[in-house]
Scaffold this active site. Structure first.
Site, short mmCIF file in Angstrom:
data_model
loop_
_atom_site.label_atom_id
_atom_site.label_comp_id
_atom_site.label_asym_id
_atom_site.label_seq_id
_atom_site.Cartn_x
_atom_site.Cartn_y
_atom_site.Cartn_z
CB SER A 257 -0.99 -0.15 1.12
OG SER A 257 -1.74 1.25 1.35
N GLY A 258 0.74 2.15 -0.96
CA GLY A 258 1.21 3.26 -0.89
C GLY A 258 2.53 3.21 -2.17
CG ASN B 79 -1.71 5.50 -1.01
OD1 ASN B 79 -1.69 6.62 -1.35
ND2 ASN B 79 -1.93 4.61 -1.86
CB SER C 187 -7.12 0.49 -4.29
OG SER C 187 -6.73 1.82 -5.25
N GLY D 257 -2.28 -3.58 -2.16
CA GLY D 257 -1.06 -4.25 -1.86
C GLY D 257 -1.00 -4.85 -0.45
CD GLU E 72 -3.93 -2.76 3.51
OE1 GLU E 72 -4.61 -2.10 2.41
OE2 GLU E 72 -4.60 -3.49 4.34
#
Length: 1125
Positions: free
Chosen positions: A95-96, A145, A149, A375, A377
Site C-alpha cells: 500500500s502506497g 497512502n 484502493s 497491496g 498490508e
C-alpha cells in the site's frame, strides 16, 4: 521478450538489472537509488518493470512520454495487436507504492497509442473516466497512502483487429466495507462522503437533507477530515463530469447521491434501552429525526424500519420466531445495513459502468487485462480485511513465480538453449496454509461460522492452535509449539503468519462476524419495500415471494472463489509485470530509505528474478538489431551486410575475438552470458562511433566547401547578368528623362502663347462691360432724382390738407360741448323745479311718519352698503389669518363680532375637511407637543415648522437594517440615530433608537445588533432641560429586568418628536395616565448602582453651536448649552 536497445544509450546507472555487475543486494539497492535521484523511476528485469513511487508529478507522465519510458507496455500492446496474444498487466506492491497511478498510466498509454476516430475517442474517454468514479467510491486515505484502493480491480480492455479499443469489463474484489462504519486513527472514510459534503451545491445538500459540517456525522472521522493536496470540492465536480461521460443519467446520479446521504444519516441513528415486562431490554431509537430523513430519502415507512431495528424474525422450516434486539444488537444491525447498502451500491456502480463501456460487437476480441489490487498490508492492528488482502497478494506472488519461470524456460526451449534450474522460495506452502479445503485457515473459519452452538473468535483461535500448531509459517502463544510460549511480542488473542513479504500479526477479534457478514432478513425486507428505484435491485433477497432459508455464503468463501477465478483468468494470458516499490514511509519526494526498499526487494523476490534471468544468459537480442548496432566493429559487416543476419553476427563476433563460451546462437536471437562481454562491445562501439564521427565530419566539411564554391560561381554569373540589365535600364531611364524635359519645354512655350492671346481677349470684354455699367448707372441716378422730387411735392400737399381738417374738427367739437352744457343746465333746473313742486304738494303727508321711514331707509341702506363692503374686504381662508375689516358704525359692533366668529368657524371647518388621517395624526402630535413643551422648552419654537417624519432611517427599505427589521416584530413608529451618553467621559456613542407600540429598542448602528429592548410599562418618567439642547433621560422602573444597567441618557436632534411620540404611545399602550415629563435644568440619572446629577448651564461662544457634555466628578455630568442669539 527482447530488451529495448535504447536502454543502453545514455543510461543512468543500469537500466536493466540483468546487466548489473556485480550482482548483489547492495549494488541492486544502490542502482535503484542512483536512478531514483535522477528521476529515473522505471528500472527493468528483462520485461518486468520496477516502478519507484516519486510522490510527485514528473514530465514522463504525459502521453507523448509514456511509450518512451515504458517499453514493456509497448511490447505487450504490439504482441496483442500483431500476434493476437491476449495480455495481462499485473501491478503489485504494498500500500502506497503507486499501484493506482501505475494503472492510470497503463490506461493513458492505451489512449495514446491507439487510433483516432469519433467512436474510438468516445470509448477511450469512457475507459479513462471510469477511474475517477471508482476511486471516489472505492478509495480512501490511510496512514500509508492518501489515495489507497480499498477494493481490488481487474479490467479487461477489449480491442479489435486493428488494435483500437472497443470497450472493457471491470471486476471488483472485496470492497473494505467495514471502513464505512469505523476507520483507524489517522484515516478517512471513502472519498465520496467528503467530496459530496464539500463540493455539492447548497440546493443539492438541501434536497439530500445534509449539512457541510463533517462533525455532524458519526461515520466520518474528524482527525483526518482534510488532506493536504486533496481538493474534495474539485474532485466532486470531476466525479460528476466523469459519471456523465461514462453514461450515467442525471436521475441515476441523484439516486446514487441519495443512497450515499442515507448511509451518512444511518450512522447518526442511536439507540436506548427500554425495559419490558419479561425482564429483557429492547432497543428504541433515541432521536427519530435522522431516521425520518433517511426514510424520506429511501421512501420507506418509518415504522417499518424502526421495527426492524428492534425485532429480529428467525424462520426455520414452517416456524417463525420474533425476538427483540438489545442496544448492542441494534447497533450491529445498523452497521451491517450501512455496510451492505454501501457495498451493494458500489457493485451496482461497477455493473452500471460495465453496461456503458462493454464492447457492442459480438465478434471475438483481443483482450488486455489490467490488475490493480490491494497491496500487501502490515498495520499495527491487522484484522480479517488484512488477512484476505495478504492472501490475495500471496496468490499473485505465486503466479508471478510460476509464470516468470515458465516464460524463461519456454524462451530457452524455443531458442534451443540449454536450461539450468535456479533455487528460489516458493510460497505455495503459505497459500496452502490459508486456502486448503481441509485444514486451511479459511476452511476452518467457515466451519466455525456454520457449526451450531456457541461460536466466538476464541473458539476459532483454539481450532487454529490445534490444527496449525506444527506448521512452520504459523505462530501462536496458545499453540502446542513451546517455542512461542515466552514470545511477548505475540499476544494471546492473536496469531502470526510468516508471509513472503514478512511476518504479520493478526488480531482474531472480529474474524467470525466479518466472515459471517450477516444482514437480518427483517432489514432486507424493509429495504425491499422502499420506493427508491435502486433498492429492489440492491436487496433482491428481501422479496417476500422468494424467501430463501439457505444460509448465504461467507465472505471468505466468496473471496476465495473470486481469487481462484482471477488466477485462472490470468494464467490464460501472457503476463507483464509492474512491481511497485515505496521509497519511504513519509509520502515525501526525494527521500530514499534503504532499509524499506531492501525489505520490499526481498519479499518481491526481485533478486531471485534477476538470478533466474541470468542463470543462462544475461542478455538476448534478435540478430537484426544486434547486427545493426555493432556492425561498425567489423570491416566485413560495415557499412552493409549482404547475407543473413545470423551469419553477419557470427562474422562480427569472430572478428571481435569474443570467447565462444560467452555467447550462444539461438534460432532468432543471440544470447550473451556475461554482462561484461556486452559492456566491452559497448565500449568498442563507443570508440568506433567517435572515429566514424570524425570521418563523417571530414566528408561533410569537404562537401560543404565544394557546395559553397559552386554556389559562389553560380552567384557571380547571376550578379553579372543582373548588373548588365541594371546598366541598360539606367541608360534607358536617362534618355527617357531627357525626352520628357524637351517635350515639357515645347508644350510650355505653346501654352504661354495661347495664354497671352486669351488674356487680351478677356481684357477687351472686361472694358466693354465696365463702360456699359457706368452708362446704366448714370441713367438710373437721373431717374431717381426725378422720382424724389415728385414724392416731396405730394407729401407737402398731404400735410397742408391734414392741418386744415384738424382745425375744422376742433371748431365743431367746441360747438357740441357748449350745446351739451346748455341742455344739462336745463335738465338740472327742471329737476329742482319738479322737486320743489312735489315737496309743496306732498308736504302734508310726510310730517307724521317721515322720521321713522327715513331712519329705516337710511339703516337699510347702511346695512346694504355694509354687507356689500364685506364681500370685497373678506380675509383669506387661512385659519391663522386674524385680519378683519374695521367696524364702520358703532351700532353694528355685535353683528360685526358675530360675523367674524361665524366666518372663522366656517373657515376652520373647510380647512379640516381637507385633512387626511395621516395629516390629522401629525397635527394631533404637534398639538400634543405644544401642550408639553410650549413656553417650557427653548428648543420647541424651532421644531414647530419641522414636520414629524417618524422613520428617518427608512428601515423597511434599507437592506443594511434587514437583520434589525426581522428582529423587531412590531410596527416601527419611530426610527432615528441617537447618541448614548457614557457616564465615564460624557462622550456619546451612536445608537439606533426604534419605538414600537409596546417597546423601545437601542441597537448598534454598524451591525444592527440589538443592545437593549425595554417594554414601555417599565418606563416611569422622562427628564429634559429647559434649554435648546437635545439631551433627555429615560428613567426606568426600579427592580425591573430592564433597569439592571440603569437609566438611559440620550442626545438627539429630534428630541421634541421622540418624547411626543413616546408620550403618545405610552399613554395608548399602557392605558394609564400620562407619562411624567420633568422639564428642569438639573435632574438625577441612575447609572447601575449610582445616581448621577446632570446639570445644564449656558455656555460661551467657544462651545460652538451644539451642546457638549463633560464629566466633572463621579456624581456630576455638566452639559454646556450655547447661548441663544
Amino acid at each position: 521478450m527482447e530488451v529495448k536497445t535504447s536502454l543502453l544509450d545514455n543510461m543512468i546507472g543500469v537500466g536493466d538489472m540483468v546487466l548489473l555487475e556485480p550482482l548483489n543486494e547492495d549494488s541492486f539497492i544502490e542502482n535503484l537509488r542512483k536512478r531514483f535521484d535522477h528521476n529515473e523511476i522505471y528500472t527493468y528485469i528483462g520485461s518486468v518493470v520496477i516502478s519507484m513511487n516519486p510522490y510527485r508529478s514528473l514530465p514522463i507522465f504525459t502521453p507523448e512520454k509514456v511509450e518512451e519510458y515504458l517499453p514493456g507496455l509497448d511490447e505487450a500492446y504490439r504482441s496483442l495487436r500483431d500476434q493476437d496474444k491476449d495480455q495481462c498487466i499485473l501491478i503489485t506492491g504494498e500500500s502506497g507504492a503507486g499501484k493506482t497511478e501505475a494503472s492510470k498510466l497503463v490506461m493513458s498509454y492505451v489512449a495514446a497509442v491507439c487510433g483516432r476516430g469519433q467512436e474510438v475517442n468516445k470509448v477511450k474517454e469512457q475507459l479513462l473516466q471510469s477511474n475517477p468514479v471508482l476511486e471516489a467510491f472505492g478509495n480512501a486515505k490511510t496512514v500509508r497512502n492518501d489515495n489507497s484502493s480499498r477494493f481490488g480491480k481487474y479490467m479487461d480492455i477489449e480491442f479489435d483487429f486493428k488494435g483500437d479499443p472497443l470497450g472493457g469489463v471491470i471486476s471488483n474484489y472485496l470492497l473494505e466495507k467495514s471502513r464505512v462504519c469505523k476507520q483507524p486513527r489517522g484515516e478517512r472514510n471513502f472519498h465520496i462522503f467528503y467530496q459530496l459534503l464539500s463540493g455539492a451545491s447548497g440546493d443539492t445538500l438541501t434536497k439530500l437533507k445534509l449539512d457541510r459540517d463533517f462533525s455532524k456525522y458519526n461515520y466520518l472521522s474528524l482527525d483526518s477530515a482534510t488532506v493536504n493536496g486533496l481538493d474534495d470540492a474539485a474532485s466532486f465536480r470531476t466525479v460528476r463530469n466523469a459519471m456523465q461521460i461514462v453514461g450515467f443519467m442525471e436521475d441515476e446520479v441523484q439516486l446514487v447521491l441519495e443512497l450515499v446521504a442515507a448511509v451518512l444519516k444511518l450512522g447518526n441513528i442511536e439507540f436506548k434501552p427500554e425495559s419490558r415486562v419479561n425482564g429483557f431490554d429492547e432497543s428504541r431509537v433515541k432521536d427519530k429525526n435522522d431516521l425520518k430523513e433517511m426514510c424520506e430519502l429511501l421512501g420507506i415507512e418509518q415504522s417499518v424500519l424502526e421495527r426492524a431495528f428492534s425485532y429480529r424474525t428467525v424462520e426455520a422450516k414452517m416456524e417463525k420466531v420474533s425476538t427483540t434486539l438489545n442496544v448492542a444488537q441494534a447497533y450491529y444491525a445498523r452497521d451491517a445495513l450501512a455496510k451492505n447498502l454501501y457495498s451493494r451500491l458500489f457493485s451496482w456502480l461497477v455493473t452500471r459502468i460495465n453496461e456503458s463501456i462493454k464492447a457492442q460487437a459480438k465478434t471475438r476480441h483481443k483482450v488486455m487485462g489490467v490488475l490493480d489490487i490491494y497491496g500487501f498490508e502490515i498495520f499495527e492492528d491487522n484484522s480479517f480485511e488484512q488477512f484476505i488482502i495478504n492472501y490475495c497478494n500471496e496468490k499473485l506472488q505465486q503466479i508471478f513465480i510460476e509464470l516468470t519461470l515458465r516464460e524463461e524456460q519456454e524462451e530457452y526451449v524455443r531458442e534451443g538453449i540449454e536450461w539450468t534450474n535456479i533455487e528460489y522460495f516458493n510460497n505455495a506452502i503459505i497459500c496452502d496454509l490459508i486456502e486448503n479445503n481441509q485444514n486451511g485457515i479459511l476452511a476452518m473459519l467457515d466451519e466455525e461460522c456454520l457449526r451450531p452452538g456457541t461460536v466466538t473468535d476464541d473458539t476459532f483461535l483454539d481450532k487454529l492452535n490445534t490444527i496449525c500448531a506444527e506448521h512452520q509459517h504459523f505462530e501462536s502463544r496458545l499453540s502446542k509449539n513451546s517455542k512461542f510460549l515466552t514470545d511477548h511480542s505475540l499476544p494471546h488473542s492473536c496469531f502470526r503468519i510468516q508471509h513472503y513479504a514478512g511476518k504479520v500479526l493478526y488480531r482474531v477479534e472480529g474474524f467470525v462476524d466479518k466472515n459471517n457478514d450477516l444482514l437480518y432478513r427483517d432489514l432486507s425486507q424493509a429495504m425491499y419495500k422502499a420506493t427508491h428505484s435502486l433498492m429492489r435491485q440492491l436487496f433482491p433477497e428481501g422479496n417476500p415471494a422468494k424467501v430463501n432459508l439457505k444460509r448465504p455464503p461467507t465472505a471468505g468463501f466468496q473471496f476465495k472463489a473470486s481469487v481462484g477465478g482471477l488466477m485462472r483468468n490470468l494464467q490464460t494470458k501472457n503476463p507483464n509485470y509492474i512491481r511497485c516499490i515505496k521509497p519511504n514511509d513519509k509520502k515525501a519526494a526525494h527521500i530514499f530509505t534503504d532499509s524499506l526498499v531492501c525489505h520490499q526487494v526481498r519479499y518481491l523476490g526481485l533478486m531471485e528474478n534477476v538470478r533466474v534471468r541470468r542463470a543462462g544468459y544475461a542478455f538476448r537480442q534478435p540478430y537484426e538489431p544486434c547486427l545493426e548496432r555493432y556492425k561498425m566493429l567489423c570491416k566485413q559487416t560495415w557499412p552493409h551486410w549482404r547475407g543473413p543476419a545470423r551469419d553477419g553476427v557470427e562474422v562480427l563476433l569472430t572478428d571481435c575475438s569474443v570467447p565462444a563460451e560467452e555467447f550462444a546462437y539461438g534460432r532468432s536471437k543471440i544470447f550473451i552470458r556475461n554482462p561484461r562481454t556486452l559492456f566491452t562491445l559497448e565500449e568498442r562501439r563507443r570508440a568506433c562511433l567517435e572515429d566514424l564521427a570524425t570521418l563523417i565530419q571530414k566528408i561533410y566539411r569537404g562537401w560543404k566547401c565544394r557546395t559553397h564554391f559552386l554556389l559562389l560561381k553560380k552567384s557571380q554569373v547571376v550578379v553579372a547578368a543582373w548588373y548588365r540589365r541594371y546598366a541598360q535600364q539606367k541608360k534607358y531611364v536617362k534618355i527617357k528623362s531627357a525626352t520628357l524635359v524637351m517635350q515639357s519645354f515645347t508644350r510650355g512655350w505653346k501654352a504661354r502663347k495661347i495664354l497671352r492671346q486669351l488674356k487680351y481677349e478677356k481684357r477687351c470684354k472686361e472694358a466693354v462691360t465696365t463702360i456699359a455699367a457706368y452708362w446704366h448707372g448714370t441713367q438710373a441716378r437721373m431717374e431717381l432724382r426725378r422720382l424724389k422730387t415728385e414724392a416731396r411735392n405730394k407729401h407737402a400737399v398731404s400735410v397742408i390738407w391734414a392741418y386744415w381738417q384738424g382745425t375744422k374738427a376742433r371748431r365743431e367739437l367746441r360747438c357740441l360741448k357748449e350745446e351739451a352744457r346748455r341742455k344739462h343746465a336745463v335738465a338740472v333746473i327742471w329737476a329742482y323745479w319738479r322737486g320743489l313742486q312735489v315737496r309743496r304738494e306732498y308736504r302734508k303727508f310726510f310730517r307724521a311718519n317721515a322720521g321713522k321711514k327715513i331712519y329705516c331707509f337710511i339703516i337699510q341702506r347702511i346695512m346694504q352698503k355694509y354687507f356689500l363692503g364685506l364681500k370685497t374686504t373678506v380675509p383669506s381662508m387661512s385659519p391663522i389669518d386674524n385680519t378683519w375689516s374695521a367696524q364702520p358704525y358703532s351700532f353694528l359692533e355685535g353683528a360685526h363680532t358675530e360675523l367674524r366668529r361665524i366666518f372663522h368657524l366656517w373657515r376652520c371647518k373647510k380647512h379640516r375637511g381637507q385633512f387626511t388621517e395621516e395629516k390629522k395624526a401629525v397635527y394631533e402630535e404637534k398639538l400634543e407637543a405644544s401642550e408639553i413643551f410650549k413656553n417650557k422648552k427653548a428648543l420647541y419654537p424651532s421644531s414647530v415648522s419641522q414636520p414629524f417624519k417618524g422613520d428617518y432611517l427608512e428601515i423597511h427599505k434599507n437592506p443594511k437594517y434587514q437583520k434589525l427589521n426581522s428582529a423587531v416584530e412590531e410596527k416601527v413608529l419611530l426610527a432615528d440615530v441617537v447618541n448614548k451618553i457614557n457616564r465615564a467621559n460624557g462622550k456619546g456613542s451612536p445608537r439606533l433608537f426604534l419605538l414600537t407600540k409596546n417597546n423601545f429598542v437601542l441597537a448598534d448602528q454598524k451591525t444592527g445588533q440589538v443592545k437593549a429592548s425595554v417594554p414601555l410599562p417599565d418606563l416611569t418618567s422622562v427628564s429634559v432641560s429647559t434649554q435648546s439642547d437635545g439631551f433627555f433621560a429615560l428613567k426606568l422602573k426600579e427592580g425591573s429586568a430592564s433597569a439592571a444597567k440603569g437609566d438611559f441618557l440620550l442626545n438627539s436632534e429630534h428630541l421634541i418628536e421622540i418624547i411626543t411620540k413616546l408620550h403618545r404611545t405610552w399613554t395608548t399602550a399602557a392605558d394609564k395616565d400620562q407619562i411624567n415629563i420633568d422639564i428642569s435644568d438639573e435632574f438625577l440619572v441612575q447609572f447601575k448602582q449610582d445616581k448621577v446629577c446632570v446639570k445644564f448651564i449656558q455656555g460661551g461662544p467657544k462651545n460652538g453651536t451644539s451642546a457638549a457634555c463633560k464629566r466633572k466628578n463621579n456624581r456630576l455630568l455638566e452639559v454646556s448649552v450655547p447661548s441663544s442669539p
